[in-house]
Design a protein around this motif. Sequence first.
Motif, PDB file in Angstrom:
ATOM      1  N   ARG A   8      43.076  45.474  39.208  1.00  0.00           N
ATOM      2  CA  ARG A   8      42.823  44.009  39.755  1.00  0.00           C
ATOM      3  C   ARG A   8      41.338  43.739  39.577  1.00  0.00           C
ATOM      4  NH1 ARG A   8      43.235  42.419  44.384  1.00  0.00           N
ATOM      5  NH2 ARG A   8      44.173  44.404  45.292  1.00  0.00           N
ATOM      6  N   TRP A   9      40.801  44.733  40.241  1.00  0.00           N
ATOM      7  CA  TRP A   9      39.259  44.565  40.307  1.00  0.00           C
ATOM      8  C   TRP A   9      38.436  44.786  38.933  1.00  0.00           C
ATOM      9  CZ3 TRP A   9      36.872  47.375  45.162  1.00  0.00           C
ATOM     10  CH2 TRP A   9      37.489  46.842  46.280  1.00  0.00           C
ATOM     11  N   ARG A  10      39.009  45.510  37.960  1.00  0.00           N
ATOM     12  CA  ARG A  10      38.394  45.562  36.652  1.00  0.00           C
ATOM     13  C   ARG A  10      38.797  44.413  35.860  1.00  0.00           C
ATOM     14  NH1 ARG A  10      40.048  51.354  37.387  1.00  0.00           N
ATOM     15  NH2 ARG A  10      41.953  50.852  36.805  1.00  0.00           N
ATOM     16  N   ASP A  11      40.004  43.452  36.170  1.00  0.00           N
ATOM     17  CA  ASP A  11      40.411  42.582  35.257  1.00  0.00           C
ATOM     18  C   ASP A  11      39.433  41.324  35.633  1.00  0.00           C
ATOM     19  OD1 ASP A  11      42.421  43.768  34.250  1.00  0.00           O
ATOM     20  OD2 ASP A  11      44.190  43.182  35.477  1.00  0.00           O
ATOM     21  N   ILE A  12      38.820  41.227  36.925  1.00  0.00           N
ATOM     22  CA  ILE A  12      37.943  40.093  37.007  1.00  0.00           C
ATOM     23  C   ILE A  12      36.628  40.363  36.780  1.00  0.00           C
ATOM     24  CG2 ILE A  12      39.687  39.050  38.699  1.00  0.00           C
ATOM     25  CD1 ILE A  12      37.836  40.218  41.017  1.00  0.00           C
ATOM     26  N   SER A  13      36.428  41.498  36.454  1.00  0.00           N
ATOM     27  CA  SER A  13      35.014  41.805  36.188  1.00  0.00           C
ATOM     28  C   SER A  13      35.038  42.569  34.726  1.00  0.00           C
ATOM     29  CB  SER A  13      34.212  42.642  37.408  1.00  0.00           C
ATOM     30  OG  SER A  13      35.116  43.883  37.537  1.00  0.00           O
ATOM     31  N   PRO A  14      35.269  41.899  33.789  1.00  0.00           N
ATOM     32  CA  PRO A  14      35.166  42.630  32.637  1.00  0.00           C
ATOM     33  C   PRO A  14      33.848  43.003  32.139  1.00  0.00           C
ATOM     34  CG  PRO A  14      35.435  40.198  32.268  1.00  0.00           C
ATOM     35  CD  PRO A  14      35.685  40.472  33.626  1.00  0.00           C
ATOM     36  N   GLY A  15      33.747  44.459  31.645  1.00  0.00           N
ATOM     37  CA  GLY A  15      32.569  44.833  31.158  1.00  0.00           C
ATOM     38  C   GLY A  15      31.494  45.625  32.378  1.00  0.00           C
ATOM     39  N   ALA A  16      32.001  45.569  33.490  1.00  0.00           N
ATOM     40  CA  ALA A  16      31.191  45.953  34.611  1.00  0.00           C
ATOM     41  C   ALA A  16      31.474  47.387  34.687  1.00  0.00           C
ATOM     42  CB  ALA A  16      31.428  45.287  35.837  1.00  0.00           C
ATOM     43  N   GLY A  17      31.216  48.088  35.711  1.00  0.00           N
ATOM     44  CA  GLY A  17      31.247  49.549  35.989  1.00  0.00           C
ATOM     45  C   GLY A  17      31.757  49.957  37.278  1.00  0.00           C
ATOM     46  N   SER A  18      31.530  51.279  37.217  1.00  0.00           N
ATOM     47  CA  SER A  18      31.780  51.927  38.634  1.00  0.00           C
ATOM     48  C   SER A  18      30.615  52.806  38.947  1.00  0.00           C
ATOM     49  CB  SER A  18      33.336  52.646  38.550  1.00  0.00           C
ATOM     50  OG  SER A  18      33.579  53.423  39.609  1.00  0.00           O
ATOM     51  N   TYR A  19      30.641  53.539  40.091  1.00  0.00           N
ATOM     52  CA  TYR A  19      29.443  54.359  40.417  1.00  0.00           C
ATOM     53  C   TYR A  19      30.069  55.861  40.460  1.00  0.00           C
ATOM     54  CZ  TYR A  19      25.886  56.708  43.248  1.00  0.00           C
ATOM     55  OH  TYR A  19      24.699  57.285  43.630  1.00  0.00           O
ATOM     56  N   LEU A  20      29.350  56.518  39.323  1.00  0.00           N
ATOM     57  CA  LEU A  20      29.914  57.874  39.327  1.00  0.00           C
ATOM     58  C   LEU A  20      29.969  58.814  40.448  1.00  0.00           C
ATOM     59  CD1 LEU A  20      27.379  60.080  38.836  1.00  0.00           C
ATOM     60  CD2 LEU A  20      27.025  58.672  37.136  1.00  0.00           C
ATOM     61  N   ALA A  21      29.247  58.590  41.381  1.00  0.00           N
ATOM     62  CA  ALA A  21      29.283  59.426  42.594  1.00  0.00           C
ATOM     63  C   ALA A  21      30.299  59.277  43.661  1.00  0.00           C
ATOM     64  CB  ALA A  21      27.880  59.806  43.315  1.00  0.00           C
ATOM     65  N   GLU A  22      30.671  57.720  43.699  1.00  0.00           N
ATOM     66  CA  GLU A  22      31.512  57.244  44.694  1.00  0.00           C
ATOM     67  C   GLU A  22      32.714  56.819  43.960  1.00  0.00           C
ATOM     68  OE1 GLU A  22      28.188  56.502  48.101  1.00  0.00           O
ATOM     69  OE2 GLU A  22      28.630  54.873  46.833  1.00  0.00           O
ATOM     70  N   ALA A  23      33.467  57.454  43.428  1.00  0.00           N
ATOM     71  CA  ALA A  23      34.714  56.999  42.598  1.00  0.00           C
ATOM     72  C   ALA A  23      35.744  57.841  42.553  1.00  0.00           C
ATOM     73  CB  ALA A  23      33.963  56.805  41.223  1.00  0.00           C
ATOM     74  N   ASP A  24      36.860  57.447  41.920  1.00  0.00           N
ATOM     75  CA  ASP A  24      38.356  58.197  42.052  1.00  0.00           C
ATOM     76  C   ASP A  24      38.031  59.055  40.468  1.00  0.00           C
ATOM     77  OD1 ASP A  24      40.791  59.189  41.732  1.00  0.00           O
ATOM     78  OD2 ASP A  24      41.641  57.144  41.847  1.00  0.00           O
ATOM     79  N   ARG A  25      38.558  60.288  40.782  1.00  0.00           N
ATOM     80  CA  ARG A  25      38.555  61.208  39.702  1.00  0.00           C
ATOM     81  C   ARG A  25      39.617  60.764  38.399  1.00  0.00           C
ATOM     82  NH1 ARG A  25      37.656  67.274  40.941  1.00  0.00           N
ATOM     83  NH2 ARG A  25      38.882  67.586  39.369  1.00  0.00           N
ATOM     84  N   MET A  26      40.367  59.615  38.889  1.00  0.00           N
ATOM     85  CA  MET A  26      41.304  59.203  37.855  1.00  0.00           C
ATOM     86  C   MET A  26      40.944  57.778  37.348  1.00  0.00           C
ATOM     87  SD  MET A  26      44.986  60.189  39.924  1.00  0.00           S
ATOM     88  CE  MET A  26      45.928  59.524  38.507  1.00  0.00           C
ATOM     89  N   GLU A  27      39.478  57.446  37.618  1.00  0.00           N
ATOM     90  CA  GLU A  27      38.962  56.279  37.007  1.00  0.00           C
ATOM     91  C   GLU A  27      39.430  56.612  35.247  1.00  0.00           C
ATOM     92  OE1 GLU A  27      37.287  52.806  36.340  1.00  0.00           O
ATOM     93  OE2 GLU A  27      37.336  53.687  38.245  1.00  0.00           O
ATOM     94  N   PRO A  28      39.771  55.161  34.709  1.00  0.00           N
ATOM     95  CA  PRO A  28      40.175  55.295  33.164  1.00  0.00           C
ATOM     96  C   PRO A  28      39.012  55.122  32.767  1.00  0.00           C
ATOM     97  CG  PRO A  28      40.998  53.376  34.136  1.00  0.00           C
ATOM     98  CD  PRO A  28      40.526  54.302  35.421  1.00  0.00           C
ATOM     99  N   ASN A  29      38.776  55.539  31.313  1.00  0.00           N
ATOM    100  CA  ASN A  29      37.625  55.156  30.420  1.00  0.00           C
ATOM    101  C   ASN A  29      36.469  55.542  31.182  1.00  0.00           C
ATOM    102  OD1 ASN A  29      35.998  54.516  28.371  1.00  0.00           O
ATOM    103  ND2 ASN A  29      36.619  52.469  28.449  1.00  0.00           N
ATOM    104  N   PHE A  30      36.129  56.560  31.923  1.00  0.00           N
ATOM    105  CA  PHE A  30      35.202  56.959  32.938  1.00  0.00           C
ATOM    106  C   PHE A  30      33.761  56.838  32.220  1.00  0.00           C
ATOM    107  CE2 PHE A  30      35.734  61.180  31.336  1.00  0.00           C
ATOM    108  CZ  PHE A  30      34.935  61.665  31.085  1.00  0.00           C
ATOM    109  N   GLY A  31      33.793  56.920  30.916  1.00  0.00           N
ATOM    110  CA  GLY A  31      32.230  57.203  30.167  1.00  0.00           C
ATOM    111  C   GLY A  31      31.995  55.622  30.257  1.00  0.00           C
ATOM    112  N   GLN A  32      32.806  54.552  29.776  1.00  0.00           N
ATOM    113  CA  GLN A  32      32.516  53.296  29.928  1.00  0.00           C
ATOM    114  C   GLN A  32      31.879  52.872  31.383  1.00  0.00           C
ATOM    115  OE1 GLN A  32      33.979  50.172  31.456  1.00  0.00           O
ATOM    116  NE2 GLN A  32      32.032  49.204  30.743  1.00  0.00           N
ATOM    117  N   ALA A  33      32.815  53.260  32.416  1.00  0.00           N
ATOM    118  CA  ALA A  33      32.600  52.688  33.753  1.00  0.00           C
ATOM    119  C   ALA A  33      31.651  53.259  34.292  1.00  0.00           C
ATOM    120  CB  ALA A  33      34.041  53.161  34.582  1.00  0.00           C
ATOM    121  N   PHE A  34      31.145  54.792  34.114  1.00  0.00           N
ATOM    122  CA  PHE A  34      30.036  55.197  34.895  1.00  0.00           C
ATOM    123  C   PHE A  34      28.730  54.864  33.894  1.00  0.00           C
ATOM    124  CE2 PHE A  34      33.064  58.538  36.750  1.00  0.00           C
ATOM    125  CZ  PHE A  34      33.663  57.651  37.644  1.00  0.00           C
ATOM    126  N   TRP A  35      28.886  54.707  32.628  1.00  0.00           N
ATOM    127  CA  TRP A  35      27.242  54.514  31.825  1.00  0.00           C
ATOM    128  C   TRP A  35      27.385  53.543  31.086  1.00  0.00           C
ATOM    129  CZ3 TRP A  35      29.848  59.513  32.705  1.00  0.00           C
ATOM    130  CH2 TRP A  35      28.903  60.294  33.636  1.00  0.00           C
TER     131      TRP A  35
END
Length: 622
Positions: free
Chosen positions: A545-572
């Motif tokens: 849900r959070w990803r759907d409302i923020s298309p193209g944004a990201g996640s922080y690689l040190a405070e995240a879930d190991r199961m984050e999908p497509n982590f390369g795009q999410a983190f960098w």
Amino acid sequence: MWRSFWVAALLPLAITSTTSPVSPDSGNEWIDFVDSKLKNVASNLKDLHHSGVSPPKSITSSRCKIYPGDASWPSDEAWGTLNTLTDNRLLNRPDPQASVCYDGPLFNATKCDELAAVWSVSYSHYIDPIEMMSPVAQGMTCLPPNIFDSHNCTRGGFPAYVINATEPQHVQAGVNFARNTGVRLVVKNTGHDFLGKSGGKDALSIWTHHFKSIEFIEKFEDKVLGYNGPAFKNGVGVQAFEIYNAAHEKGHSVVGGEGETVGIMGGYIQGGGHSPLSSLYGTGADQVLSYEVVTAAGDLVTANSTSNTDLFWAMRGGGGSTFGVAISVTVKAHPDFPTTVSRFSFTSEKIGNETFWAGIRAYVDYFIPNAEAGTYSYFTLIPNVWTGIFTFNMSPFFAPNKTLEEATALLNPWFTRLDDLGITFDPNITHFGNFYDAWRNSFPLELVEKINATTGSRMFPRANFETAEKREELYSNLRQSSENNRVQVHFNMKVVDPANADNAVNSAWRDNILFAQQAVRWPLNGTAEETLKIRKEFQEGDMQRWRDISPGAGSYLAEADRMEPNFGQAFWGTKYPRLLELKSKLDPYDVFFATTSVGSERWKVESIDGLPNENGKLCRVE
């Protein structure tokens, strides 16, 4: 009490000063000395320890890293030579701290009770050579029974050997040994990472915690980076409470995390690093002027704007345990300044849930102006599934370089709306004369060792707040997560891009207004299958849900879930293709690996229980 006791005990450091101008290439003499010292060490197994040696084909073609029981596991003689090369600082199978709680030669009921009492305090873990602050990632195999009863104590995701490194040549020897034997290598500083990157079953670990030097440089000039000013050269083991105090003593401040025991100069700064000062100066990685690094080839090099520039680019945001092992980090120093802080809370207990959420909705309207003003808000939303009560904690609203009047003016529009709603609270607005005192008195000591939870994160960009419609959408999704019993931790901040910094930091940080985290829990004694199902549903539900409302944004690689999908795009984001290319160039044999790090998709930990943890062999993905 624990906070003040441990800090008081650990604060004394040797801080040196340099007044003459320092250039980016300073320090090469020391590197040359270390290299020559290492090469002159006598060893009857020297091929295992020389820099630049390519591992044999049997190693590079092996499906998995080398483990005890394998025919090619290094002999006792080989480990003995490594111990000699590291000045007898090789620790052989250090015992997990909770070993004192289980039957065996180390059992001690009194020590177990003492350990259990401080188990969630970070000060009790970073001083240990193997402990990780994420037992879920370790495999939950040895905790105090009153925390989680594993019925016995096994090593799980802990390493087999640890180099307690205090000199660069110790790190070089470890890197060369791992590369040329095929043994898995991990790097630990404090063990703070949410994802457990400092662990690895039966690995060789390099513990960098004791690189503690701090040198103040009054004038550091780098024309390429466009910087001419004060700096601190820090050993990679320097932590937040140490560098903040050192900077304060020199009348300065530095960019680092809010958590006091985090190893600022290790994985934090290499992964980007958000900060109470990010709205003024950018990420931690944006502050780096120079690294001293041991590369995957085992060489000790300087990486800066003119030397080893690809390595320098990658290590400023590309993640720790990936491109090299940092020995020292030189960072910008900034002026000290007064700071104003506000801490308060309110609950839905007496006002009802709708009024409570109206107060939260009102706050969302001020996220952009507050971030634009250079503030950093750290707040939580805590649901109570048993009572139905929601709690908001502001801990704190942090306003660096703001007077009491300026900070109050920023908060008053929201406070007025809270008053109109009948929400009572004590804003507790306090002015401090400097950054250090404000930081020391405002942020809570981080709690660690969560045993049945994991956290996902998302950077919500400006676009999520520019219209009333988008703010309502964001608010609705935050509320939905709370109503789904997700504990949330939020940071309202802007991460500036200082002088258009060219580094590997995820570009999504530059547009961030709200860095948001939510956590999922599962039954403590559930099966692995049940736990994995809940974790997958969390990613496919609340996090999606959070990803759907923020298309193209990201996640922080040190405070995240190991199961984050497509982590390369999410983190960098768009930086990932270049980082992948540099990983192959700088570490062609994948000496360095950490879960969800650059290039880690080529490998997988085949954990014993099938859960995402370090309790298993590291093998290639076929």
